[in-house]
Design a protein around this motif. Sequence first.
Motif, PDB file in Angstrom:
ATOM      1  N   UNK A  40       2.570   1.412  -1.388  1.00  0.00           N
ATOM      2  CA  UNK A  40       2.478   2.879  -1.287  1.00  0.00           C
ATOM      3  C   UNK A  40       1.387   3.271  -0.300  1.00  0.00           C
ATOM      4  N   UNK A  41       0.280   2.539  -0.318  1.00  0.00           N
ATOM      5  CA  UNK A  41      -0.807   2.848   0.607  1.00  0.00           C
ATOM      6  C   UNK A  41      -0.433   2.505   2.054  1.00  0.00           C
ATOM      7  N   UNK A  42       0.185   1.350   2.262  1.00  0.00           N
ATOM      8  CA  UNK A  42       0.537   0.942   3.621  1.00  0.00           C
ATOM      9  C   UNK A  42       1.583   1.870   4.246  1.00  0.00           C
ATOM     10  N   UNK A  45       0.175   6.022   3.014  1.00  0.00           N
ATOM     11  CA  UNK A  45      -1.248   6.342   2.989  1.00  0.00           C
ATOM     12  C   UNK A  45      -1.569   7.239   1.792  1.00  0.00           C
ATOM     13  N   UNK A  46      -1.021   6.885   0.656  1.00  0.00           N
ATOM     14  CA  UNK A  46      -1.222   7.658  -0.569  1.00  0.00           C
ATOM     15  C   UNK A  46      -1.711   6.739  -1.676  1.00  0.00           C
ATOM     16  N   UNK A  47      -2.646   7.263  -2.475  1.00  0.00           N
ATOM     17  CA  UNK A  47      -3.153   6.513  -3.621  1.00  0.00           C
ATOM     18  C   UNK A  47      -2.191   6.684  -4.791  1.00  0.00           C
ATOM     19  N   UNK A  48      -1.887   5.601  -5.442  1.00  0.00           N
ATOM     20  CA  UNK A  48      -0.940   5.614  -6.557  1.00  0.00           C
ATOM     21  C   UNK A  48      -1.435   6.528  -7.672  1.00  0.00           C
ATOM     22  N   UNK A  49      -0.519   7.260  -8.313  1.00  0.00           N
ATOM     23  CA  UNK A  49      -0.873   8.155  -9.403  1.00  0.00           C
ATOM     24  C   UNK A  49      -1.123   7.407 -10.705  1.00  0.00           C
TER      25      UNK A  49
END
Length: 446
Positions: A40-42, A45-49
Amino acid sequence: MYGCQQVLLNPDKELAAVLEFICTEANNLMNCGIYYARQIWFKRRRIIGKYDLEKEYKNNKHFQALYSQAAQQALRTVSESFKSFGGLMKAFRKGMVADNPRLPKYLKKGGLSAVSYPKQALKIKDGQIRMPLGKLVKTWFKIASFFIHKPSNLSFKDIKELRILPRNGCFYAEFVYLLPSVTADVDSSRVLGIDPGLDNWMTCVSNVETSFIVDGRKLKSLNQFYNKRVATIKLGKAQGFWNEELASLTERRNRQMRDAVNKAARVVINHCLQHRIGTVVFGWNRRNKDGIELGKKTNQEFVQIPTARLKNRIEQLCEQYGIQFVETEESYTSKASFLDNDPLPVFGSGPEGWKPSGKRVKRGMYRTKNGEFVNADANGAANILRKVEIQLGLDLAKVCRAFLTAPSRVFLWNSKKTRTKGRGFSPSRSILLESPASLHFVRGQV
């Protein structure tokens, strides 16, 4: 405020197999969560919920092998680590963090991870705590739960969480419980300054005419023995070599360090309660072990002594007893003379040409401007109090040469009183730790 009590488990073969199985499944599940969170980050570019991993892996075999709430706790541990990574990234971009943070890495393949059970998943039966297993385990092995003994000094209603911790071939049950509030008779104007070190692990000076040193030489000796044994066993072996003997040595050494931290912190708190001291000032330079160059031998001694854990433990106990804990930087405290009232600038901002009026002439000995000799570490501890004197409105009139010359020395593990001359100038009185602090471990049978 919550406390933790760890019980060393001695399981039979059947229970050991169950504990190893659930810890392995927790490790595999966390690796699955780390993989998904990294992707999800790669890609976005979002931090997992917080709940994203639970939705993604609720049908995963590793998830179903664990009790549902234990599996959720494992995945939330992953999401919290990525949330911390996101916070560090923001701080790094603003220049608040020196090092560029890295994404959480995968856990060791085939390793064991902690398993957490919240209170609502636990039941008490015949003095034992019942811990449930997952649906797949019930289907595969026809086992619905397992039991561990409850410590006799804890009430079941006070337990908030129970964790199974695998460490170096051993299993521990960690009980998280609510600590009772303690109202201590202390005065915030009474203060204790702490200067951390090596041979003198903590040198403590107060403004109520007391001073003492917590001896650290035994701790250095334990670390030296551990390092020598590890080097002997690893000689000629491949990098990353590990066996049961190394695991046993490491576990023993870690227990000794935890025991020392708890005992030393209890010495400080008991002293504060006895003398109604309501403020503790701990001298600490952040990142003081990063890139340190004190020589190979001293580097090893300094880096491996768990002084940061000791500081955190003292802070926790101060919070429990209503004692104010203050952390301050300790630049120039060893060089400046307390009795001569030398200026104490912050590191990097000292006035040009600044020189102390006194001098540290040898290990443990400090000579003031008038040629008087005091204990060097006690002089540093007194200067740590001066660092926050104006900020806290302290009265240091009673901190005089008499209590900076011969502080009492506390030995954490001695079985009898001894009088040691010490190295250099350290005419200290020897004191036994009369009632050892409550140990961090309670040995129990399962």
